[in-house]
Design a protein around this motif. Structure first.
Motif, PDB file in Angstrom:
ATOM      1  N   GLN A 169     -27.455   0.152 -26.166  1.00  8.00           N
ATOM      2  CA  GLN A 169     -27.594   0.221 -24.714  1.00  8.00           C
ATOM      3  C   GLN A 169     -28.213   1.559 -24.285  1.00  8.00           C
ATOM      4  O   GLN A 169     -28.990   1.623 -23.330  1.00  8.00           O
ATOM      5  CB  GLN A 169     -26.222   0.028 -24.051  1.00  8.00           C
ATOM      6  CG  GLN A 169     -25.631  -1.355 -24.226  1.00  8.00           C
ATOM      7  CD  GLN A 169     -26.491  -2.440 -23.602  1.00  8.00           C
ATOM      8  OE1 GLN A 169     -26.935  -2.317 -22.464  1.00  8.00           O
ATOM      9  NE2 GLN A 169     -26.755  -3.501 -24.363  1.00  8.00           N
ATOM     10  N   LYS A 172     -31.918   1.478 -24.749  1.00  5.17           N
ATOM     11  CA  LYS A 172     -32.563   0.692 -23.694  1.00  5.17           C
ATOM     12  C   LYS A 172     -32.581   1.422 -22.350  1.00  5.17           C
ATOM     13  O   LYS A 172     -33.243   0.988 -21.416  1.00  5.17           O
ATOM     14  CB  LYS A 172     -31.830  -0.643 -23.528  1.00  5.17           C
ATOM     15  CG  LYS A 172     -31.965  -1.585 -24.701  1.00  5.17           C
ATOM     16  CD  LYS A 172     -31.164  -2.845 -24.442  1.00  5.17           C
ATOM     17  CE  LYS A 172     -31.233  -3.805 -25.624  1.00  5.17           C
ATOM     18  NZ  LYS A 172     -30.409  -5.026 -25.368  1.00  5.17           N
ATOM     19  N   SER A 174     -29.842   1.739 -20.445  1.00  3.56           N
ATOM     20  CA  SER A 174     -28.990   0.963 -19.555  1.00  3.56           C
ATOM     21  C   SER A 174     -28.166   1.862 -18.649  1.00  3.56           C
ATOM     22  O   SER A 174     -27.714   2.947 -19.043  1.00  3.56           O
ATOM     23  CB  SER A 174     -28.063   0.066 -20.390  1.00  3.56           C
ATOM     24  OG  SER A 174     -27.118  -0.570 -19.558  1.00  3.56           O
ATOM     25  N   ASP A 175     -27.926   1.376 -17.414  1.00  4.23           N
ATOM     26  CA  ASP A 175     -27.080   2.113 -16.474  1.00  4.23           C
ATOM     27  C   ASP A 175     -25.594   1.963 -16.792  1.00  4.23           C
ATOM     28  O   ASP A 175     -24.767   2.635 -16.167  1.00  4.23           O
ATOM     29  CB  ASP A 175     -27.337   1.601 -15.045  1.00  4.23           C
ATOM     30  CG  ASP A 175     -28.759   1.882 -14.580  1.00  4.23           C
ATOM     31  OD1 ASP A 175     -29.341   2.865 -15.081  1.00  4.23           O
ATOM     32  OD2 ASP A 175     -29.264   1.113 -13.733  1.00  4.23           O
ATOM     33  N   ASN A 176     -25.272   1.093 -17.736  1.00  4.22           N
ATOM     34  CA  ASN A 176     -23.862   0.811 -18.033  1.00  4.22           C
ATOM     35  C   ASN A 176     -23.301   1.675 -19.162  1.00  4.22           C
ATOM     36  O   ASN A 176     -22.149   1.500 -19.553  1.00  4.22           O
ATOM     37  CB  ASN A 176     -23.690  -0.665 -18.431  1.00  4.22           C
ATOM     38  CG  ASN A 176     -24.048  -1.603 -17.297  1.00  4.22           C
ATOM     39  OD1 ASN A 176     -23.756  -1.316 -16.133  1.00  4.22           O
ATOM     40  ND2 ASN A 176     -24.682  -2.724 -17.631  1.00  4.22           N
ATOM     41  N   VAL A 177     -24.098   2.579 -19.692  1.00  2.00           N
ATOM     42  CA  VAL A 177     -23.661   3.343 -20.862  1.00  2.00           C
ATOM     43  C   VAL A 177     -22.404   4.150 -20.575  1.00  2.00           C
ATOM     44  O   VAL A 177     -21.464   4.181 -21.389  1.00  2.00           O
ATOM     45  CB  VAL A 177     -24.794   4.265 -21.353  1.00  2.00           C
ATOM     46  CG1 VAL A 177     -24.276   5.210 -22.439  1.00  2.00           C
ATOM     47  CG2 VAL A 177     -25.954   3.443 -21.885  1.00  2.00           C
ATOM     48  N   LEU A 218     -20.555  -6.448 -20.425  1.00  2.00           N
ATOM     49  CA  LEU A 218     -21.662  -5.538 -20.134  1.00  2.00           C
ATOM     50  C   LEU A 218     -22.714  -5.586 -21.235  1.00  2.00           C
ATOM     51  O   LEU A 218     -23.922  -5.522 -20.972  1.00  2.00           O
ATOM     52  CB  LEU A 218     -21.136  -4.110 -19.974  1.00  2.00           C
ATOM     53  CG  LEU A 218     -20.264  -3.836 -18.746  1.00  2.00           C
ATOM     54  CD1 LEU A 218     -19.741  -2.403 -18.786  1.00  2.00           C
ATOM     55  CD2 LEU A 218     -21.039  -4.075 -17.458  1.00  2.00           C
ATOM     56  N   ARG A 219     -22.235  -5.686 -22.490  1.00  2.00           N
ATOM     57  CA  ARG A 219     -23.173  -5.659 -23.617  1.00  2.00           C
ATOM     58  C   ARG A 219     -24.027  -6.915 -23.690  1.00  2.00           C
ATOM     59  O   ARG A 219     -25.200  -6.862 -24.072  1.00  2.00           O
ATOM     60  CB  ARG A 219     -22.381  -5.511 -24.924  1.00  2.00           C
ATOM     61  CG  ARG A 219     -23.251  -5.421 -26.165  1.00  2.00           C
ATOM     62  CD  ARG A 219     -22.419  -5.296 -27.415  1.00  2.00           C
ATOM     63  NE  ARG A 219     -21.789  -6.536 -27.788  1.00  2.00           N
ATOM     64  CZ  ARG A 219     -22.355  -7.480 -28.556  1.00  2.00           C
ATOM     65  NH1 ARG A 219     -23.586  -7.329 -28.998  1.00  2.00           N
ATOM     66  NH2 ARG A 219     -21.708  -8.574 -28.859  1.00  2.00           N
ATOM     67  N   GLN A 221     -24.856  -9.215 -21.290  1.00  2.00           N
ATOM     68  CA  GLN A 221     -25.376  -9.783 -20.040  1.00  2.00           C
ATOM     69  C   GLN A 221     -26.643 -10.586 -20.308  1.00  2.00           C
ATOM     70  O   GLN A 221     -27.574 -10.114 -20.972  1.00  2.00           O
ATOM     71  CB  GLN A 221     -25.680  -8.671 -19.029  1.00  2.00           C
ATOM     72  CG  GLN A 221     -24.431  -8.074 -18.403  1.00  2.00           C
ATOM     73  CD  GLN A 221     -24.777  -6.967 -17.413  1.00  2.00           C
ATOM     74  OE1 GLN A 221     -25.939  -6.590 -17.280  1.00  2.00           O
ATOM     75  NE2 GLN A 221     -23.780  -6.465 -16.722  1.00  2.00           N
TER      76      GLN A 221
END
Length: 335
Positions: A169, A172, A174-177, A218-219, A221
């Motif tokens: 993530q 990538k 990602s904003d979810n890290v 989250l992972r 999605q």
């Protein structure tokens, strides 16, 4: 502490027996002397040293060196010979009763046999229970070592999968890290500090699963559709840690990939009257539906071993595998 308790118990039994022996042998038997005797006069101080010597020679030497080493014939011959010799020695040389050997045996033999037989039984029973305790302790240590080994196989597996997920993530962008790192921290805290416990609270284990599924949501999605149904009448139970998470991890690891639709992962967990029922279903690709990979089979065998060690005769585990879905069923009596 256990050895001290056993020693005190054995000492108490011996003291009580000798009190009983003195009463029976010297106070309950008829007085043939022809005159009134005091309490001390009724005790045969010539007999007691010989009986004590014979009894504890048997208890401290013959039983450990012969009987416990299964030399039964030699032990039996020696103990019979020594008892007969001691009886004859007492009659003919210590009190000089001038009676026949048969009369001597009928009157005095029981005084030598009674303590030998009784305390031999106590010694044999004590040795038997000590051996049983040693076997139980050995078995307990073996089970604990095997459980630690099985759990050590689980913990790194969970940890590395989650770390790889966070790394992917981050690559990538990602904003979810940040959120994933926080969830991973909670998961690691549980794995590191609770997995060494034999049992943890059901609430704690379910919270761990909730956090893990949120992490996976989250992972994955756009890949997986995760449904987690809980029906729990009481959290006032304990469960072995990391039993359910292995099946959930396998569902994500082996779920099918669809370009035009989400792959379903359905998890049902219920607890009613202390009976836990767990079902985990995921869709699989037709060509990989049989899942005969070595790692997967090891994971199932690992779980079955833990269940057999922790919940013998208190669980039921089976899987259903077809071309479209794989479903694991687990039922545990938590009472």
């Amino acid at each position: 502490m256990m050895m001290k308790n056993n020693s005190y118990l054995k000492l108490t039994i011996h003291i009580l027996f000798w009190l009983f022996y003195v009463v029976v042998a010297f106070f309950l038997m008829p007085n043939f002397s022809g005159h009134e005797m005091t309490l001390l006069e009724r005790i045969d101080f010539k007999l007691l040293p010989l009986v004590l010597t014979l009894t504890y020679f048997n208890d401290l030497y013959l039983l450990p060196t012969l009987f416990q080493k299964k030399q039964y014939a030699l032990y039996g011959f020696l103990i019979v010979a020594i008892v007969l010799l001691a009886t004859a020695l007492y009659c003919n040389h210590i009190i000089d009763c001038s009676c026949s050997f048969g009369m001597c045996l009928s009157q005095q033999l029981w005084k030598f046999l009674l303590p030998v037989i009784f305390l031999s039984l106590i010694h044999i029973l004590s040795s038997f229970f000590e051996k049983q305790k040693e076997l139980e302790n050995t078995q307990k240590e073996r089970v604990e070592m095997e459980l630690k080994f099985l759990k050590s196989q689980i913990n790194p597996h969970v940890l590395f999968n989650n770390l790889n997920t966070v790394y992917a993530q981050a690559v990538k962008g990602s904003d979810n890290v940040a959120d994933m790192i926080l969830m991973l921290s909670e998961n690691l805290k549980y794995i590191l500090y609770q997995s060494e416990e034999k049992l943890v609270s059901l609430q704690m284990d379910v919270d761990f699963i909730d956090n893990y599924l949120e992490f996976q949501t989250l992972r994955t999605q756009g890949i997986n559709r995760i449904v987690f149904n809980k029906t729990i009448d009481s959290y006032n139970h304990k469960i072995a840690p990391l039993l359910l998470i292995g099946l959930i991890e396998n569902a994500f690891k082996h779920s099918s990939f669809k370009e035009d639709a989400l792959s379903d992962i359905l998890i049902d967990l219920s607890v009613k009257n202390g009976i836990l029922k767990f079902k985990c279903m995921n869709e699989v690709d037709a060509e990989s539906g049989k899942r005969e990979t070595e790692g997967f089979q090891i994971g199932l065998k690992n779980l079955e071993k833990r269940l057999n060690l922790i919940y013998p005769k208190k669980h039921r585990f089976f899987v259903e595998n077809n071309e479209k879905t794989f479903t694991a069923h687990l039922e545990i009596d938590l009472k």
